[in-house]
Design an enzyme around this catalytic site. Sequence first.
Site, PDB file in Angstrom:
ATOM      1  N   ARG A 112       2.660   9.016   5.732  1.00  0.00           N
ATOM      2  CA  ARG A 112       1.425   9.495   6.371  1.00  0.00           C
ATOM      3  C   ARG A 112       0.213   9.211   5.492  1.00  0.00           C
ATOM      4  O   ARG A 112      -0.743   9.978   5.487  1.00  0.00           O
ATOM      5  CB  ARG A 112       1.538  11.001   6.626  1.00  0.00           C
ATOM      6  CG  ARG A 112       2.400  11.323   7.825  1.00  0.00           C
ATOM      7  CD  ARG A 112       2.589  12.802   7.994  1.00  0.00           C
ATOM      8  NE  ARG A 112       3.009  13.121   9.344  1.00  0.00           N
ATOM      9  CZ  ARG A 112       3.647  14.240   9.673  1.00  0.00           C
ATOM     10  NH1 ARG A 112       3.921  15.141   8.758  1.00  0.00           N
ATOM     11  NH2 ARG A 112       3.999  14.460  10.921  1.00  0.00           N
ATOM     12  N   TYR A 161       0.830  -1.214   0.000  1.00  0.00           N
ATOM     13  CA  TYR A 161       0.000   0.000   0.000  1.00  0.00           C
ATOM     14  C   TYR A 161       0.862   1.261   0.000  1.00  0.00           C
ATOM     15  O   TYR A 161       0.469   2.280  -0.552  1.00  0.00           O
ATOM     16  CB  TYR A 161      -0.927   0.015   1.218  1.00  0.00           C
ATOM     17  CG  TYR A 161      -2.070  -0.954   1.097  1.00  0.00           C
ATOM     18  CD1 TYR A 161      -3.238  -0.583   0.441  1.00  0.00           C
ATOM     19  CD2 TYR A 161      -1.972  -2.244   1.592  1.00  0.00           C
ATOM     20  CE1 TYR A 161      -4.290  -1.470   0.302  1.00  0.00           C
ATOM     21  CE2 TYR A 161      -3.015  -3.139   1.463  1.00  0.00           C
ATOM     22  CZ  TYR A 161      -4.180  -2.758   0.816  1.00  0.00           C
ATOM     23  OH  TYR A 161      -5.208  -3.636   0.669  1.00  0.00           O
ATOM     24  N   LYS A 207       5.929   9.957  14.067  1.00  0.00           N
ATOM     25  CA  LYS A 207       5.008   9.060  13.344  1.00  0.00           C
ATOM     26  C   LYS A 207       4.182   8.198  14.302  1.00  0.00           C
ATOM     27  O   LYS A 207       2.959   8.081  14.171  1.00  0.00           O
ATOM     28  CB  LYS A 207       5.793   8.161  12.377  1.00  0.00           C
ATOM     29  CG  LYS A 207       4.971   7.070  11.724  1.00  0.00           C
ATOM     30  CD  LYS A 207       3.919   7.642  10.805  1.00  0.00           C
ATOM     31  CE  LYS A 207       2.781   6.656  10.589  1.00  0.00           C
ATOM     32  NZ  LYS A 207       1.753   7.170   9.691  1.00  0.00           N
ATOM     33  N   CYS A 243      -1.964   0.059  10.730  1.00  0.00           N
ATOM     34  CA  CYS A 243      -1.230   1.116  11.439  1.00  0.00           C
ATOM     35  C   CYS A 243      -1.761   1.440  12.830  1.00  0.00           C
ATOM     36  O   CYS A 243      -1.063   1.232  13.820  1.00  0.00           O
ATOM     37  CB  CYS A 243      -1.229   2.369  10.577  1.00  0.00           C
ATOM     38  SG  CYS A 243      -0.350   2.111   9.027  1.00  0.00           S
TER      39      CYS A 243
HETATM   40  N1  NAD Z   1      -0.943   0.978   4.867  1.00  0.00           N
HETATM   41  C1  NAD Z   1      -0.938   2.224   5.292  1.00  0.00           C
HETATM   42  O1  NAD Z   1      -1.928   2.932   5.163  1.00  0.00           O
HETATM   43  C2  NAD Z   1       0.287   2.827   5.943  1.00  0.00           C
HETATM   44  C3  NAD Z   1       0.287   4.200   6.257  1.00  0.00           C
HETATM   45  C4  NAD Z   1       1.410   4.768   6.844  1.00  0.00           C
HETATM   46  C5  NAD Z   1       2.492   3.959   7.139  1.00  0.00           C
HETATM   47  N2  NAD Z   1       2.469   2.628   6.856  1.00  0.00           N
HETATM   48  C6  NAD Z   1       3.637   1.826   7.192  1.00  0.00           C
HETATM   49  O2  NAD Z   1       4.307   1.482   6.004  1.00  0.00           O
HETATM   50  C7  NAD Z   1       4.878   0.167   6.098  1.00  0.00           C
HETATM   51  C8  NAD Z   1       4.365  -0.699   4.968  1.00  0.00           C
HETATM   52  O3  NAD Z   1       2.970  -0.837   5.088  1.00  0.00           O
HETATM   53  P1  NAD Z   1       2.081  -1.376   3.895  1.00  0.00           P
HETATM   54  O4  NAD Z   1       0.672  -1.141   4.301  1.00  0.00           O
HETATM   55  O5  NAD Z   1       2.557  -0.846   2.602  1.00  0.00           O
HETATM   56  O6  NAD Z   1       2.425  -2.937   3.975  1.00  0.00           O
HETATM   57  P2  NAD Z   1       2.087  -4.047   2.874  1.00  0.00           P
HETATM   58  O7  NAD Z   1       1.970  -5.336   3.605  1.00  0.00           O
HETATM   59  O8  NAD Z   1       0.934  -3.598   2.023  1.00  0.00           O
HETATM   60  O9  NAD Z   1       3.371  -4.060   1.950  1.00  0.00           O
HETATM   61  C9  NAD Z   1       4.595  -4.593   2.350  1.00  0.00           C
HETATM   62  C10 NAD Z   1       5.223  -5.278   1.147  1.00  0.00           C
HETATM   63  O10 NAD Z   1       6.561  -5.606   1.489  1.00  0.00           O
HETATM   64  C11 NAD Z   1       6.872  -6.870   0.923  1.00  0.00           C
HETATM   65  N3  NAD Z   1       8.002  -7.449   1.640  1.00  0.00           N
HETATM   66  C12 NAD Z   1       8.023  -7.986   2.882  1.00  0.00           C
HETATM   67  N4  NAD Z   1       9.264  -8.370   3.204  1.00  0.00           N
HETATM   68  C13 NAD Z   1      10.056  -8.074   2.144  1.00  0.00           C
HETATM   69  C14 NAD Z   1      11.430  -8.222   1.867  1.00  0.00           C
HETATM   70  N5  NAD Z   1      12.269  -8.750   2.759  1.00  0.00           N
HETATM   71  N6  NAD Z   1      11.891  -7.832   0.655  1.00  0.00           N
HETATM   72  C15 NAD Z   1      11.042  -7.287  -0.263  1.00  0.00           C
HETATM   73  N7  NAD Z   1       9.736  -7.111  -0.055  1.00  0.00           N
HETATM   74  C16 NAD Z   1       9.248  -7.497   1.137  1.00  0.00           C
HETATM   75  C17 NAD Z   1       5.572  -7.648   1.084  1.00  0.00           C
HETATM   76  O11 NAD Z   1       5.534  -8.746   0.194  1.00  0.00           O
HETATM   77  C18 NAD Z   1       4.525  -6.574   0.763  1.00  0.00           C
HETATM   78  O12 NAD Z   1       4.190  -6.542  -0.606  1.00  0.00           O
HETATM   79  C19 NAD Z   1       4.508  -0.326   7.492  1.00  0.00           C
HETATM   80  O13 NAD Z   1       5.546  -0.039   8.371  1.00  0.00           O
HETATM   81  C20 NAD Z   1       3.290   0.507   7.864  1.00  0.00           C
HETATM   82  O14 NAD Z   1       3.146   0.644   9.254  1.00  0.00           O
HETATM   83  C21 NAD Z   1       1.399   2.055   6.251  1.00  0.00           C
END
Ligand code: NAD
Length: 446
Positions: free
Chosen positions: A183, A37, A235, A289
């Site tokens: 964010r 995401y 954050k 989150c």
């Molecule tokens: N989703 C949100 O709305 C949001 C908002 C702000 C911050 N965040 C933060 O951002 C970070 C990511 O969240 P997200 O929602 O994108 O997670 P997500 O699960 O959607 O995406 C993570 C991706 O990383 C990949 N991955 C995992 N281990 C890996 C590795 N060793 N090498 C390569 N790829 C790998 C997974 O396959 C997955 O596609 C988290 O720390 C989250 O807290 C998320």
Amino acid sequence: MSESTSRRVSESKATLDLLQSKIADRSAKLAVIGLGYVGLPVACLFAEAGFDVLGVDLQAERVARINAGVSPIDGDEPGLAELLAAVSDSDRLRATTDYAELADREIILICVETPVDEWHVPRYVALKSALRSLGPVLKEGALVIVESTIAPGTMARVVKPLLEESSGQRANADFFLGHCPERVMPGKLLANLRGVSRVCGGETPETAAVMIALYQHIVQAELDAADCVTAELVKTAENAYRDVNIAFANEVALICEAVGGDVWRVRELVNKSPGRNMLLPGAGVGGHCIPKDPWLLSYQAREQGVPVRLIPAARAVNESMPLHMVELLEDALAEAGVALADARVLAMGYAYLENSDDMRHSPSAVVVARLQELGAEVVIHDPYVPGYQGDVVEMAQGCDAAVVMVAHGVYQELDWAALDVSVLVDGRHIATHLPAALMYRGVGQG
Ligand SMILES: NC(=O)c1ccc[n+]([C@@H]2O[C@H](COP(=O)([O-])OP(=O)(O)OC[C@H]3O[C@@H](n4cnc5c(N)ncnc54)[C@H](O)[C@@H]3O)[C@@H](O)[C@H]2O)c1
């Protein structure tokens, strides 16, 4: 300063200056590790800004979809599918599962998941694995930025030592480190990325300055320089702030139910008082989150025995809301003369957020599991989650009750009179024009 130290300082300054000039003319080669995401829209925006971007993810199927220009995110995500198709057509974004391809990358953004375990301890399996795989191929002079949300102290205690060990290089000399937390919110990924201010936490002020130069290419909002621990604290504190405030609204809702008040009218009038901004109560707090970031914020302090009281209390209130939905349902069904164990219940919404397909930490999963445990038959509907899609009115046929868990747009426009159930429990305050015969319960409505 010794001669060798002063030589090292001027060498690293020259390296950062060179990187900054490559950022200015967009010739710096970028990589994004983790294409979920957060990582996917970030990669798309830097590609759109003119950078050559390589995305890395462990999921081969996700990588194949991205390389085909097809977004793996299915919710209503304005502009993302079109942007991905455009940047993938222009060859500025390519994805791979192979870390060896990172060897020529000068800027690497890490966007992998960072959950907590059942004891509320950070589980950095993905982050550590990414750092271990990156180290051996890390180009000298590269800038590594962690965008994932992490507990305060993680850059110093986990990221820096692990990357130094796996690369055999020294931070702030051979490579540079920063933390620029995201964010964004599903449903507004591109709009948030472009329009919301960011904190650029650098291991050194010079690194923070280079980070600001980089993010200026995609963010049209303030970019604040900071150190890494400040960025980590900001954050996690901003999400804990939200969780605590939602918990307050939920607690007032429970009080309103007990004393015969209406939390929605109470909230409206409370918010007329200067400086008050009571948030929305509801059926539970989900997503990747908000439920875990308060635990990340407090992790190191808890380890040190600092009394952290408010954050766990807020978490407990918010975690109790899905179970409270089941209690409201059981009560309403009893009044309608139906035992919960004999009931067929329609759960409306399975994502954690309206108009999204993101099911992580979904309050609906808790409700469904509890209902099944109590013997009820559950039909799940969600317009965005594969496997649960369909016509909601048709799926309600034969159900005794419906439970509104998510304020999806299709529910907000629903003709509630067409829903053929005897009991309705509304956890999002969206049901209107209800038939008089319907047994209704709403969170916070006594
Ligand atoms: N989703 C949100 O709305 C949001 C908002 C702000 C911050 N965040 C933060 O951002 C970070 C990511 O969240 P997200 O929602 O994108 O997670 P997500 O699960 O959607 O995406 C993570 C991706 O990383 C990949 N991955 C995992 N281990 C890996 C590795 N060793 N090498 C390569 N790829 C790998 C997974 O396959 C997955 O596609 C988290 O720390 C989250 O807290 C998320």
